[in-house]
Write an enzyme that holds these catalytic residues in place. Structure first.
Site, PDB file in Angstrom:
ATOM      1  N   TYR A 164      -4.585  96.413  10.755  1.00 18.13           N
ATOM      2  CA  TYR A 164      -5.124  97.374   9.778  1.00 18.13           C
ATOM      3  C   TYR A 164      -6.650  97.250   9.719  1.00 18.13           C
ATOM      4  O   TYR A 164      -7.375  98.242   9.764  1.00 18.13           O
ATOM      5  CB  TYR A 164      -4.500  97.104   8.399  1.00 18.13           C
ATOM      6  CG  TYR A 164      -4.766  98.203   7.393  1.00 18.13           C
ATOM      7  CD1 TYR A 164      -4.056  99.402   7.445  1.00 18.13           C
ATOM      8  CD2 TYR A 164      -5.720  98.057   6.395  1.00 18.13           C
ATOM      9  CE1 TYR A 164      -4.303 100.420   6.526  1.00 18.13           C
ATOM     10  CE2 TYR A 164      -5.966  99.068   5.476  1.00 18.13           C
ATOM     11  CZ  TYR A 164      -5.247 100.243   5.540  1.00 18.13           C
ATOM     12  OH  TYR A 164      -5.487 101.253   4.638  1.00 18.13           O
ATOM     13  N   LYS A 168      -9.478 100.180  10.629  1.00 15.78           N
ATOM     14  CA  LYS A 168     -10.367 100.714   9.587  1.00 15.78           C
ATOM     15  C   LYS A 168     -11.828 100.408   9.914  1.00 15.78           C
ATOM     16  O   LYS A 168     -12.710 101.199   9.587  1.00 15.78           O
ATOM     17  CB  LYS A 168      -9.959 100.163   8.221  1.00 15.78           C
ATOM     18  CG  LYS A 168      -8.578 100.657   7.775  1.00 15.78           C
ATOM     19  CD  LYS A 168      -8.536 102.175   7.678  1.00 15.78           C
ATOM     20  CE  LYS A 168      -7.204 102.732   7.260  1.00 15.78           C
ATOM     21  NZ  LYS A 168      -7.184 104.200   7.150  1.00 15.78           N
TER      22      LYS A 168
HETATM   23  N1  LIG Z   1      -3.146 103.276  -0.727  1.00 17.85           N
HETATM   24  C1  LIG Z   1      -4.158 102.437  -0.570  1.00 17.85           C
HETATM   25  O1  LIG Z   1      -4.267 101.418  -1.276  1.00 17.85           O
HETATM   26  C2  LIG Z   1      -5.204 102.734   0.485  1.00 17.85           C
HETATM   27  C3  LIG Z   1      -6.400 102.013   0.431  1.00 17.85           C
HETATM   28  C4  LIG Z   1      -7.375 102.270   1.393  1.00 17.85           C
HETATM   29  C5  LIG Z   1      -7.168 103.225   2.360  1.00 17.85           C
HETATM   30  N2  LIG Z   1      -5.986 103.908   2.409  1.00 17.85           N
HETATM   31  C6  LIG Z   1      -5.800 104.902   3.469  1.00 17.85           C
HETATM   32  O2  LIG Z   1      -5.473 106.144   2.884  1.00 17.85           O
HETATM   33  C7  LIG Z   1      -4.811 106.954   3.860  1.00 17.85           C
HETATM   34  C8  LIG Z   1      -3.625 107.643   3.230  1.00 17.85           C
HETATM   35  O3  LIG Z   1      -2.649 106.665   2.903  1.00 17.85           O
HETATM   36  P1  LIG Z   1      -1.848 106.664   1.521  1.00 17.85           P
HETATM   37  O4  LIG Z   1      -2.215 105.431   0.813  1.00 17.85           O
HETATM   38  O5  LIG Z   1      -1.981 107.971   0.862  1.00 17.85           O
HETATM   39  O6  LIG Z   1      -0.358 106.435   2.082  1.00 17.85           O
HETATM   40  P2  LIG Z   1       0.953 107.355   2.029  1.00 17.85           P
HETATM   41  O7  LIG Z   1       1.964 106.604   2.820  1.00 17.85           O
HETATM   42  O8  LIG Z   1       1.268 107.698   0.634  1.00 17.85           O
HETATM   43  O9  LIG Z   1       0.518 108.688   2.802  1.00 17.85           O
HETATM   44  C9  LIG Z   1       0.262 108.679   4.193  1.00 17.85           C
HETATM   45  C10 LIG Z   1       0.707 110.008   4.798  1.00 17.85           C
HETATM   46  O10 LIG Z   1       0.372 109.989   6.194  1.00 17.85           O
HETATM   47  C11 LIG Z   1       1.491 110.518   6.914  1.00 17.85           C
HETATM   48  N3  LIG Z   1       1.505 110.020   8.289  1.00 17.85           N
HETATM   49  C12 LIG Z   1       1.922 108.822   8.730  1.00 17.85           C
HETATM   50  N4  LIG Z   1       1.835 108.774  10.070  1.00 17.85           N
HETATM   51  C13 LIG Z   1       1.347 109.968  10.476  1.00 17.85           C
HETATM   52  C14 LIG Z   1       1.026 110.517  11.745  1.00 17.85           C
HETATM   53  N5  LIG Z   1       1.231 109.834  12.873  1.00 17.85           N
HETATM   54  N6  LIG Z   1       0.522 111.774  11.794  1.00 17.85           N
HETATM   55  C15 LIG Z   1       0.349 112.485  10.651  1.00 17.85           C
HETATM   56  N7  LIG Z   1       0.677 112.034   9.425  1.00 17.85           N
HETATM   57  C16 LIG Z   1       1.138 110.774   9.345  1.00 17.85           C
HETATM   58  C17 LIG Z   1       2.712 110.084   6.126  1.00 17.85           C
HETATM   59  O11 LIG Z   1       3.844 110.897   6.428  1.00 17.85           O
HETATM   60  C18 LIG Z   1       2.219 110.234   4.705  1.00 17.85           C
HETATM   61  O12 LIG Z   1       2.489 111.536   4.213  1.00 17.85           O
HETATM   62  C19 LIG Z   1      -4.481 106.026   5.021  1.00 17.85           C
HETATM   63  O13 LIG Z   1      -5.418 106.213   6.064  1.00 17.85           O
HETATM   64  C20 LIG Z   1      -4.637 104.647   4.411  1.00 17.85           C
HETATM   65  O14 LIG Z   1      -4.930 103.666   5.373  1.00 17.85           O
HETATM   66  C21 LIG Z   1      -5.014 103.686   1.476  1.00 17.85           C
END
Ligand SMILES: NC(=O)c1ccc[n+]([C@@H]2O[C@H](COP(=O)([O-])OP(=O)(O)OC[C@H]3O[C@@H](n4cnc5c(N)ncnc54)[C@H](O)[C@@H]3O)[C@@H](O)[C@H]2O)c1
Length: 280
Positions: A164, A168
């Protein structure tokens, strides 16, 4: 009454494409862009979830479309751009490279190579594909914005999160480079670097063992709402900010890493010895 009109903000009345728009941060982006008067092509690997986002936007009086796109496949991201040309009423001027997955709980050397490949395919190649396909279009348009959803993991180097962290860090380097390359073109790039956000990332990902339980507890206690995070990100885009760290702990880690790098590295080592190593 003849005051100077400020230029249109990138987040207002945008013609947008959001990846991973079926859940969490991506869904929040789609809803907020629509709330700001934009139209949105909501894409996700899970088409049903993207359709639900479209319905939520429609219920709120906005306009959106759903399309299935696996961001790890270049051909699918190219098809997404073609679909945007076909469906949206104007050229795309806002791209949110958001789709991503969570992974953690195992040290480097014990994390399966297939897990590395899965994570890099979505979190890093997905953002590369999004920038590769859409940056030339925006440059040609001469305006607009790209938000790449990175993370505090881009620079925090927390133990047991090797794949991860690598993806990132790559997404942040890509954003910084693209920002430099697009300087003066009218197109801005923003890298969103949050810590914990309340989403489905743990349920959807490959965070294993005690790390998964700890992640859930921390997310429940300290996670920021996705709607707040995306508002901060879109406002940062409007200001032309390259970095947006919505939470205090993200900004603290960012500064500590730069101001006291040796102490910071020693601290992450201690966290691993007395905390993280007991989680697996
Ligand atoms: N939630 C946190 O704490 C957090 C913190 C920092 C960064 N992020 C980043 O935020 C972004 C969104 O994540 P989230 O937390 O909303 O998670 P989430 O799991 O709620 O949403 C992620 C979405 O991405 C979709 N997805 C997964 N693989 C895919 C692919 N190959 N092609 C297209 N869509 C795909 C999933 O179906 C889902 O709808 C990610 O990049 C994650 O790394 C999240």
């Amino acid at each position: 009454m003849f005051g100077i009109r400020s230029p249109k903000k990138n987040s207002t009345a945008a013609t947008a494409v959001v990846t991973g728009a079926g859940s969490g941060i991506g869904r929040a982006f789609a809803l907020e862009i629509a709330r700001r008067g934009g139209v949105v092509l909501c894409s996700d690997i899970n088409l049903e979830s993207a359709r639900e986002t479209v319905q939520l936007i429609a219920l709120a009086g906005g306009q959106a479309w759903a399309w299935r796109c696996d961001v790890s496949e270049l051909a699918e991201v190219e098809a997404l751009a073609a679909k945007a040309d076909e469906l949206l009423p104007a050229p795309v001027d806002l791209v949110i490279n958001n789709a991503g997955v969570g992974i953690g709980g195992k040290p480097i050397g014990e994390t399966a190579i297939s897990d590395w490949q899965w994570t890099l395919g979505i979190n890093l190649w997905g953002v590369i594909h999004g920038c590769h396909v859409f940056a030339p279009r925006l440059r040609k348009l001469g305006r607009g914005g790209i938000i790449n959803v990175a993370s505090t993991a881009s620079f925090s180097a927390a133990p047991l999160m090797g794949p991860y962290n690598v993806t990132k860090a790559g997404a942040l380097a890509l954003s910084e480079t693209l920002s430099a390359e697009l300087a003066g073109t009218g197109v801005t790039v923003t890298a969103l670097c949050p810590t914990l956000v309340k989403t489905n990332i743990n349920a959807n990902g490959r965070i294993v063992g005690e790390s998964s339980k700890l992640f859930d507890r921390l997310m429940d206690r300290f996670g920021m709402s996705a709607s707040r995070v995306v508002r901060d990100a879109l406002n940062a885009l409007d200001r032309g900010d390259l970095y947006v760290m919505p939470q205090f702990d993200a900004r603290l880690i960012w500064r500590a890493k730069r101001l006291i790098p040796r102490t910071y590295a020693a601290g992450t080592g201690l966290i691993n010895r007395f905390g993280a190593s007991r989680l697996h």
